[in-house]
Motif scaffolding. Structure first.
Motif, mmCIF file in Angstrom:
data_model
loop_
_atom_site.group_PDB
_atom_site.id
_atom_site.type_symbol
_atom_site.label_atom_id
_atom_site.label_comp_id
_atom_site.label_asym_id
_atom_site.label_seq_id
_atom_site.Cartn_x
_atom_site.Cartn_y
_atom_site.Cartn_z
ATOM 1 N N PHE A 129 -7.100 3.358 -17.796
ATOM 2 C CA PHE A 129 -5.731 3.692 -17.391
ATOM 3 C C PHE A 129 -5.682 3.970 -15.895
ATOM 4 N N GLY A 130 -6.604 4.816 -15.443
ATOM 5 C CA GLY A 130 -6.627 5.219 -14.042
ATOM 6 C C GLY A 130 -6.984 4.076 -13.113
ATOM 7 N N VAL A 131 -7.996 3.301 -13.478
ATOM 8 C CA VAL A 131 -8.401 2.177 -12.633
ATOM 9 C C VAL A 131 -7.222 1.231 -12.431
ATOM 10 N N ALA A 132 -6.536 0.908 -13.532
ATOM 11 C CA ALA A 132 -5.413 -0.013 -13.435
ATOM 12 C C ALA A 132 -4.267 0.602 -12.642
ATOM 13 N N ALA A 133 -4.006 1.882 -12.890
ATOM 14 C CA ALA A 133 -2.906 2.533 -12.176
ATOM 15 C C ALA A 133 -3.183 2.560 -10.675
ATOM 16 N N TYR A 134 -4.410 2.953 -10.302
ATOM 17 C CA TYR A 134 -4.756 2.997 -8.877
ATOM 18 C C TYR A 134 -4.734 1.604 -8.263
ATOM 19 N N THR A 135 -5.296 0.625 -8.984
ATOM 20 C CA THR A 135 -5.313 -0.727 -8.438
ATOM 21 C C THR A 135 -3.887 -1.219 -8.188
ATOM 22 N N SER A 136 -3.048 -1.077 -9.210
ATOM 23 C CA SER A 136 -1.656 -1.508 -9.051
ATOM 24 C C SER A 136 -1.006 -0.780 -7.886
ATOM 25 N N GLY A 137 -1.190 0.532 -7.866
ATOM 26 C CA GLY A 137 -0.554 1.348 -6.840
ATOM 27 C C GLY A 137 -1.003 0.953 -5.445
ATOM 28 N N LEU A 138 -2.315 0.853 -5.266
ATOM 29 C CA LEU A 138 -2.839 0.577 -3.926
ATOM 30 C C LEU A 138 -2.401 -0.788 -3.415
ATOM 31 N N ILE A 139 -2.503 -1.814 -4.257
ATOM 32 C CA ILE A 139 -2.147 -3.139 -3.738
ATOM 33 C C ILE A 139 -0.639 -3.273 -3.585
ATOM 34 N N ASN A 140 0.110 -2.494 -4.349
ATOM 35 C CA ASN A 140 1.560 -2.551 -4.182
ATOM 36 C C ASN A 140 1.972 -1.880 -2.878
ATOM 37 N N VAL A 141 1.401 -0.717 -2.635
ATOM 38 C CA VAL A 141 1.797 0.034 -1.446
ATOM 39 C C VAL A 141 1.245 -0.605 -0.170
ATOM 40 N N HIS A 142 -0.029 -1.007 -0.189
ATOM 41 C CA HIS A 142 -0.643 -1.508 1.041
ATOM 42 C C HIS A 142 -0.327 -2.963 1.326
ATOM 43 N N PHE A 143 -0.299 -3.779 0.270
ATOM 44 C CA PHE A 143 -0.108 -5.224 0.513
ATOM 45 C C PHE A 143 1.254 -5.730 0.080
ATOM 46 N N LYS A 144 2.086 -4.803 -0.388
ATOM 47 C CA LYS A 144 3.460 -5.162 -0.776
ATOM 48 C C LYS A 144 3.492 -6.266 -1.826
ATOM 49 N N ILE A 145 2.480 -6.297 -2.672
ATOM 50 C CA ILE A 145 2.489 -7.268 -3.769
ATOM 51 C C ILE A 145 3.446 -6.761 -4.839
ATOM 52 N N PRO A 146 4.364 -7.612 -5.317
ATOM 53 C CA PRO A 146 5.347 -7.135 -6.305
ATOM 54 C C PRO A 146 4.696 -6.758 -7.635
ATOM 55 N N HIS A 147 5.394 -5.909 -8.375
ATOM 56 C CA HIS A 147 4.790 -5.389 -9.602
ATOM 57 C C HIS A 147 4.538 -6.461 -10.638
ATOM 58 N N PHE A 148 5.255 -7.550 -10.487
ATOM 59 C CA PHE A 148 5.043 -8.669 -11.404
ATOM 60 C C PHE A 148 3.580 -9.117 -11.359
ATOM 61 N N PHE A 149 2.946 -8.921 -10.188
ATOM 62 C CA PHE A 149 1.521 -9.276 -10.066
ATOM 63 C C PHE A 149 0.610 -8.060 -10.137
ATOM 64 N N THR A 150 1.083 -6.928 -9.610
ATOM 65 C CA THR A 150 0.163 -5.787 -9.539
ATOM 66 C C THR A 150 -0.265 -5.308 -10.922
ATOM 67 N N ILE A 151 0.651 -5.392 -11.894
ATOM 68 C CA ILE A 151 0.288 -4.895 -13.233
ATOM 69 C C ILE A 151 -0.798 -5.761 -13.871
ATOM 70 N N PRO A 152 -0.626 -7.096 -13.866
ATOM 71 C CA PRO A 152 -1.739 -7.922 -14.383
ATOM 72 C C PRO A 152 -3.026 -7.751 -13.591
ATOM 73 N N ILE A 153 -2.917 -7.617 -12.255
ATOM 74 C CA ILE A 153 -4.138 -7.444 -11.458
ATOM 75 C C ILE A 153 -4.810 -6.120 -11.821
ATOM 76 N N GLY A 154 -3.976 -5.088 -12.003
ATOM 77 C CA GLY A 154 -4.517 -3.793 -12.436
ATOM 78 C C GLY A 154 -5.238 -3.927 -13.766
ATOM 79 N N ALA A 155 -4.623 -4.695 -14.681
ATOM 80 C CA ALA A 155 -5.234 -4.882 -15.994
ATOM 81 C C ALA A 155 -6.563 -5.623 -15.859
ATOM 82 N N LEU A 156 -6.601 -6.610 -14.945
ATOM 83 C CA LEU A 156 -7.855 -7.348 -14.741
ATOM 84 C C LEU A 156 -8.935 -6.425 -14.186
ATOM 85 N N ALA A 157 -8.515 -5.522 -13.284
ATOM 86 C CA ALA A 157 -9.476 -4.547 -12.759
ATOM 87 C C ALA A 157 -10.037 -3.705 -13.897
ATOM 88 N N ALA A 158 -9.162 -3.375 -14.858
ATOM 89 C CA ALA A 158 -9.623 -2.582 -16.006
ATOM 90 C C ALA A 158 -10.574 -3.398 -16.880
#
Ligand code: ATP
Ligand code: MG
Lengths: 255, 346
Positions: free
Chosen positions: B82-111
């Motif tokens: 949960f945390g890994v995905a949340a942090y991954t989504s959060g960090l890439i969304n805030v720093h790289f402005k990647i939309p959530h449509f991608f950050t959530i799947p990327i977070g899941a892949l990190a998990a």
């Protein structure tokens, strides 16, 4: 020299200070049924576990169809065509009996063989039919009697369609009548052929058993272990006359 | 025209003979309909917010069940995914402005990757050792989070994430529908042949190996799948809260998911989901009596487990449905004979 079907060379295994397998060597050919006997704690189960890759030998070699199988994973060994049953039955207790056998049918070996590849359930049913417990297919394994658990063990083992079958006390806990039936089943399996969707390769077998009388009827050869050491290897009637065997086996008040 | 009519009739017959015959299936139907139709009756933002989070945690609990309930790999540190995905989504969304449509799947892949990484050392461990080891992983990651505050925001976490959508209603529908879809997927996985193998690994791993199954592969798969679904939950959570902090990795997060699941009934997927849908809103309601909240909650869970050790859903199910002793198919408890093979029930 022709390549042996199964060749075990100088196999050693100790548990702490206890030598459970002491320099054991034996060979088997493709169609043989070998009885493995010896007093309690002689290392029979240990030998089967070494072959299955459940235990690692300290030294020695096991060659199956010319390939060294020492150190291979258990599932690889099963998928090469060796199957075994557990002496103290280990069913998947909370699963229905049919599902217990389906697990074996889902192994890569079982899945790639035969023309009914997709019909896992039907094949599992045929294995149960062979073992004689198909009428209880939907019951949970935890509800089975000892004898039926033995049959389940057999069904699970043959569902992978092995070429070498290791049976650890297949008659244990069976009544005399049931024992005769089981002996017949084993004979039938060894002949090979089709049992519904299940195919029998006519596997070679190693049978560990304390019920010598029944065992003598089905085996071609008997091997005797005592304290991990192989003390006799030969035709059944010869082996039982062997003084060393009588000493080891009957001297302890066996039978 | 006639064909369409025929199809409609067919579906209707199927519906009558397959769904309406069993109370549990009707219950699932009512549950789904209620969730979908709820906004027609109330759009209270507080209510929607609770239900949004409930859905997210339902995905999270079901993913735990997949790994621990089914496969028997007792995970006491599920918050890691949960945390890994949340942090991954959060960090890439805030720093790289990647939309959530991608950050959530990327977070899941990190998990998923995390599942693979922790799965490998966990392969050899069993029972208590496995539980204690997994318990440590999120704490280690939390240590890392505090150690590099420049990246992770330390105690404050990452904030300013994009909203999931503009409106709460849309958030509600996104999470609810995702919850239903993902739960259905998980249930399908466990109901398949793979599911049988996962069950078998839990029951007796050695016996499963001697049946020719590569248990290592299946266990790693369970870790990765579980990580994936938990990761989706984590990513959704990040975008709903719009901030990710160390609380996503806390021990309480890992334990909550276990409490929800055991309360609802493990190794069923729907049990843990029901557990979340009962306990999470209840915990919110109990906020009005803050001093009693923990006590009431703990007592309730304790009593349930004492009297319904299998969990509440299997308990209810056994009350309203009976299993045919012959064909093992379930019928309504009020029936005298099995609905399929007409054998006598009880
Ligand atoms: N995993 C183990 N750890 C330690 N000792 C073991 C282990 N497995 C077996 N042994 C010991 O090795 C010896 C041989 O055991 P094994 O189970 O092979 O005997 P067996 O011939 O099968 O006996 P039985 O007829 O009772 O089944 C026994 O003394 C047993 O206590
Ligand atoms: Mg033994």
């Amino acid at each position: 020299m022709a390549e042996q079907f199964l060749e075990i060379r100088n196999l050693n295994k100790s548990f702490g200070g206890l030598l459970a397998s002491n320099d054991v060597s034996l060979t088997m050919h493709r169609r043989e049924i070998v009885g493995l006997i010896g007093p309690n704690g002689a290392g029979k189960t240990t030998l089967l576990r070494l072959i299955m890759g459940i235990l690692r030998p300290d030294s020695g070699a096991i060659h199956y169809k010319g390939k060294d199988i020492c150190g291979r994973k258990t599932w690889d060994i099963v998928n090469m065509g060796i199957a075994s049953t557990f002496q103290n039955m280990r069913p998947f207790r909370r699963l229905p009996i049919i599902a217990n056998v389906m697990v074996s049918c889902l192994s890569p070996r079982a899945m790639t063989r035969g023309e009914w590849v997709k019909r896992v359930e039907a094949k599992a049913m045929d294995a149960l039919e062979f073992a004689g417990i198909s009428d209880m297919a939907l019951e949970k394994a935890s509800t089975l009697s000892q004898g039926d658990l033995k049959r389940l063990e057999i069904a699970r083992a043959i569902a992978t369609e092995p070429e070498l079958l290791l049976l650890d006390e297949p008659f244990g806990g069976l009544s005399p009548a049931e024992t005769d039936l089981m002996a017949k089943s084993i004979k039938r399996l060894h002949k090979g052929g089709r049992f519904g969707r299940l195919h029998s390769e006519g596997p070679a077998m190693i049978i560990v058993e304390h019920k010598l009388q029944q065992l003598m009827k089905i085996v071609d050869r008997i091997i005797v272990l005592n304290f991990g050491t192989l003390i006799a290897d030969g035709a059944p009637d010869e082996v039982v006359k062997n003084p060393e065997v009588i000493e080891a086996y009957f001297g302890e008040g066996g039978i | 025209m006639g064909l369409i009519w025929f199809q409609i009739k067919r579906v209707f017959t199927l519906f009558r003979s397959e769904v309406l015959v069993l109370p549990s299936r009707v219950a699932v139907l009512i549950f789904v309909a209620a969730l979908v139709l709820l906004p027609l009756f109330s759009q209270d933002p507080y209510l929607l917010r609770i239900l949004i989070l409930t859905s997210v945690f339902a995905i999270f609990a079901a993913s735990w069940d997949l790994l621990s309930g089914f496969t028997g790999q007792m995970n006491f540190g599920h918050a890691l995914f949960f945390g890994v995905a949340a942090y991954t989504s959060g960090l890439i969304n805030v720093h790289f402005k990647i939309p959530h449509f991608f950050t959530i799947p990327i977070g899941a892949l990190a998990a998923v990757l995390t599942g693979l990484i922790i799965g490998i050392p966990c392969l050899r461990l069993r029972h208590t050792y496995l539980a204690l080891t997994t318990l440590a992983f999120p704490l280690i990651l939390m240590g890392v989070v505090f150690a590099i505050p420049d990246v992770t925001g330390g105690e404050l976490g990452v904030s300013g994430l994009d909203r999931l959508s503009g409106s709460r209603l849309r958030d509600y529908y996104i999470t609810t529908i995702l919850m239903l879809l993902l739960s259905f997927t998980m249930w399908k996985i466990t109901d398949s042949k793979t599911g049988i193998i996962l069950h078998a690994i839990r029951e007796d791993e050695l016996a499963c190996r001697t049946a020719g199954i590569n248990t290592t592969r299946y266990k790693l798969m369970a870790f990765c799948l579980s990580g994936f679904f938990a990761g989706i939950a984590g990513g959704l959570y990040a975008h709903i809260m719009r901030t990710v902090g160390p609380s996503t990795l806390e021990v309480s997060m890992s334990f909550q998911v276990i409490i929800w699941s055991i309360f609802g009934g493990v190794a069923s997927i729907y049990g843990p989901i029901a557990g979340v849908f009962i306990l999470f809103p209840l915990a919110e309601v109990l906020r009005v009596v803050p001093e009693w909240r923990m006590l009431i909650f703990a007592l309730l869970v304790l009593l349930t487990l004492l009297f319904m050790p299998e969990g509440i859903i299997p308990w209810i199910r056994d009350k309203i449905e009976k299993q045919c002793p012959r064909c093992k198919i379930r019928s309504v408890a009020i029936r005298k004979t099995c609905r399929v093979c007409t054998a006598d029930l009880d």
